[in-house]
Design an enzyme around this catalytic site. Structure first.
Site, short mmCIF file in Angstrom:
data_model
loop_
_atom_site.label_atom_id
_atom_site.label_comp_id
_atom_site.label_asym_id
_atom_site.label_seq_id
_atom_site.Cartn_x
_atom_site.Cartn_y
_atom_site.Cartn_z
CG PHE A 1 -0.11 0.47 2.50
CD1 PHE A 1 -0.27 1.76 2.81
CD2 PHE A 1 0.22 -0.41 3.39
CE1 PHE A 1 0.54 2.09 4.10
CE2 PHE A 1 0.91 -0.23 4.63
CZ PHE A 1 0.91 1.24 4.91
CB CYS B 1 10.09 -0.24 2.27
SG CYS B 1 10.73 0.55 0.82
P1 NAD Z 1 1.51 -6.57 3.03
O1 NAD Z 1 2.80 -7.64 2.89
O2 NAD Z 1 0.61 -6.61 3.94
O3 NAD Z 1 0.85 -6.73 1.43
C1 NAD Z 1 1.63 -6.62 0.36
C2 NAD Z 1 0.73 -7.33 -0.87
O4 NAD Z 1 0.50 -8.77 -0.34
C3 NAD Z 1 -0.84 -6.62 -1.00
O5 NAD Z 1 -0.83 -6.71 -2.37
C4 NAD Z 1 -1.41 -7.58 -0.26
O6 NAD Z 1 -2.60 -7.47 -0.94
C5 NAD Z 1 -1.01 -9.09 -0.26
N1 NAD Z 1 -1.05 -9.83 0.79
C6 NAD Z 1 -1.29 -9.31 2.16
N2 NAD Z 1 -1.55 -10.35 2.95
C7 NAD Z 1 -1.45 -11.68 2.03
C8 NAD Z 1 -1.63 -13.10 2.27
N3 NAD Z 1 -1.87 -13.57 3.63
N4 NAD Z 1 -1.22 -13.79 1.31
C9 NAD Z 1 -1.17 -13.34 0.01
N5 NAD Z 1 -1.18 -12.03 -0.29
C10 NAD Z 1 -1.18 -11.23 0.82
O7 NAD Z 1 2.46 -5.11 2.95
P2 NAD Z 1 1.66 -3.68 3.17
O8 NAD Z 1 1.07 -3.51 4.56
O9 NAD Z 1 0.73 -3.57 1.83
O10 NAD Z 1 2.90 -2.88 2.77
C11 NAD Z 1 3.79 -2.53 4.05
C12 NAD Z 1 5.14 -3.72 3.98
O11 NAD Z 1 5.87 -3.51 2.70
C13 NAD Z 1 5.86 -3.06 5.05
O12 NAD Z 1 6.48 -4.12 5.77
C14 NAD Z 1 7.22 -2.52 4.11
O13 NAD Z 1 8.45 -2.64 4.78
C15 NAD Z 1 6.87 -3.30 2.95
N6 NAD Z 1 7.47 -2.62 1.72
C16 NAD Z 1 8.91 -3.15 1.35
C17 NAD Z 1 9.52 -2.50 0.28
C18 NAD Z 1 10.91 -3.05 -0.09
O14 NAD Z 1 11.51 -2.41 -1.06
N7 NAD Z 1 11.62 -3.99 0.68
C19 NAD Z 1 9.10 -1.47 -0.31
C20 NAD Z 1 7.67 -1.04 0.08
C21 NAD Z 1 7.03 -1.46 1.22
#
Ligand code: NAD
Length: 503
Positions: A155, A287
């Site tokens: 998100f 992130c």
């Molecule tokens: P999230 O892991 O909750 O969701 C990411 C994606 O996975 C979304 O599209 C979501 O719909 C999907 N998803 C969620 N739960 C799932 C499940 N149980 N099974 C399959 N798919 C699922 O992450 P978020 O809250 O949207 O974003 C924040 C996180 O992303 C933080 O941990 C942040 O550090 C990380 N992030 C990392 C980077 C990087 O470059 N390493 C960049 C941006 C964000």
């Protein structure tokens, strides 16, 4: 966005024409400033995912064979359209995510840099050629696209993170299915419209919205060749294990806990400005946000004082208000979870030197607000340090020496970004060599690499072998082939069952 607006998938070059899914197969999208439901997003079932993958599969043969000149023309046109519509994209992002518009505009600009990088794809796909590897035999290497590639994104950067992936994948000749975050899905649909306007053939870029059901079908679908994921560490691990278990190439970028090490010789005003900017920008929902400052003795007290002063002055309010420096958090449950760490930190013995719950807020009380908070005397055992809070909470740890600070950073299971603040070039050089983190800033708090370098962390911040965009991105979205060719050579010597040697 008006209340009850429906946000649906983009399949085969147009909005999905299916019926509104029943309750439960759609999600609420909020306006974080007011806390109200602003719209509903369809969640794709397995059958709807199959429709999107089928559209991408149908589009693949033509796009794979499209000349490099044609592909770059479409990319240049897309670049111009995104550039022209930056403000509109930023408004959409801010409305659903809550970040201030300047920040949203910055994210679009960083995404555009990847499009610009991908415009150079003819150069990036050049192979090698060796003449006369054997007598009158030549050898050359080619990189070819994979087929249908998938992006699953978080998100916190609803435009930039998808743009780390699809410009490169598409430039390489693949087709793409994006599964953006269900929390802020609208930017991806505007990007899909711009691709269509740029002349991308129908089906090359598709969007399916959804949840775990949607993701699971993408991970198991036999026609999907590669998956790029960015999100939290537990889901990144899950996507990596399931995607590779189904035979796909996967790069899965996970969560982070980024440190900023401040050495005693650093300019403390610069370091305090950087810690506050990188800790509270985008309400800490980045992130690459700094969440742990490691102050090396004896500058801890002076640095915390400067951080406190600056934090108190931050203006928290709606993203559309130009005077706001920090907006609300993305959802109510996320705000509550972040706020729960303020009690946890105090319980575990950290000193809460700025409590964001008392910070003045310039928006409606029902919004998902939480002001910036600072903990001092945090230790690695505390949950505020161990967990990725992903909100406006900055922890300060004290370290007796450079060595102790490096040991602390290297012991973290995360390895996304790190920064060191110092005026000592030798110390900085030693730090860049010794630190076990993928992206390092020297007097730069958020060292996000340019598009022509690759972005990615180490340890639990990345599962897989390649980082995103840059040449590693091109590598991820292509596979190699080496051709050995002999033409019109009458001197081949007849039948020879020996192993070919290069003489
Ligand atoms: P999230 O892991 O909750 O969701 C990411 C994606 O996975 C979304 O599209 C979501 O719909 C999907 N998803 C969620 N739960 C799932 C499940 N149980 N099974 C399959 N798919 C699922 O992450 P978020 O809250 O949207 O974003 C924040 C996180 O992303 C933080 O941990 C942040 O550090 C990380 N992030 C990392 C980077 C990087 O470059 N390493 C960049 C941006 C964000």
């Amino acid at each position: 966005m008006s209340t009850n607006e429906r946000i649906t998938h983009w399949i085969g070059g147009k909005p999905w024409a299916g019926v509104t899914p029943p309750e439960g197969r759609r999600g609420e999208v909020y306006d974080p400033v007011t806390g109200e439901v602003a719209g509903f997003v369809d969640f794709a079932s397995a059958a709807e995912v199959d429709e999107a993958v089928a559209a991408a599969s149908r589009a693949y043969p033509e796009w794979r064979d499209a000349s490099l000149a044609r592909r770059t023309q479409v990319l240049f046109a897309f670049r111009e359209l995104v550039n022209a519509r930056q403000a509109e994209l930023a408004r959409l992002i801010s409305a659903e995510h809550g970040k201030v518009q300047a920040d949203a505009a910055g994210e679009v600009a960083r995404g555009l840099e990847v499009v610009e990088f991908a415009c150079g794809i003819p150069h990036l796909l050049k192979g090698g050629f060796s003449e006369n590897v054997s007598t009158r035999v030549d050898s050359y290497s080619i990189r070819q696209p994979l087929g249908v590639c998938v992006g699953i994104t978080p998100f916190n950067f609803p435009a930039m993170v998808p743009m780390w992936m699809f410009p490169v994948a598409i430039a390489c000749g693949n087709t793409f299915v994006l599964k953006p975050s269900e929390k802020d899905p609208s930017a991806s649909i505007l990007l899909a419209e711009l691709w269509a306007e740029a002349g991308l053939p129908d089906g090359v870029f598709n969007v399916v919205h959804g949840d775990k059901v949607t993701v699971d079908r993408l991970l198991e679908h036999p026609a999907v060749r590669a998956v790029s994921f960015v999100g939290s560490t537990p889901i990144a691990r899950y996507v990596y294990e399931n995607g590779t278990g189904h035979g796909k190439r996967v790069q899965a970028l996970g969560g982070a806990k980024n440190h900023m090490v401040v050495l005693p010789d650093a300019d403390l005003d610069l370091a305090a400005d950087a810690a506050v900017s990188a800790g509270f920008g985008s309400a800490g929902e980045r992130c690459m946000a700094i969440s742990a400052v490691v102050a090396v003795d004896p500058i801890g007290d002076a640095l915390v004082e400067k951080i406190k002063e600056r934090t108190a002055e931050l203006k928290v309010g709606p993203g559309f208000d130009d005077s706001s420096q920090m907006g609300p958090l993305v959802t109510g449950p996320h705000r509550d979870k972040v706020a729960s760490y303020l009690d946890a930190g105090v319980r575990e013995g950290a000193r809460l030197v700025v409590d964001g719950r008392g910070h003045p807020i310039g928006g409606p009380a029902e919004g998902f607000w939480l002001g910036p908070s600072v903990f001092d005397h945090v230790t690695p055992q505390m949950s505020v340090y161990r967990d990725e809070i992903f909100g406006p909470v900055l922890s300060v740890l004290r370290a007796p020496s450079y060595e102790a600070a490096v040991e602390c950073v290297n012991a973290s299971p995360y390895g996304n970004g790190v920064a060191v603040f110092t005026n000592d070039g030798g110390a900085a050089r030693r730090f860049q060599n010794e630190i076990e983190i993928g992206m390092v800033g020297i007097n730069v708090p958020i060292p996000v690499p340019m598009a022509y370098y690759s972005f990615g962390g180490w340890k639990s911040s990345l599962f897989g072998d390649t980082h995103v965009h840059g040449t590693e991105g091109v590598h991820f979205y292509t596979r190699g082939k080496v051709v050995t060719a002999r033409w019109l050579d009458p001197s081949h010597g007849g039948v020879n069952l020996g192993f070919p040697t290069n003489r």
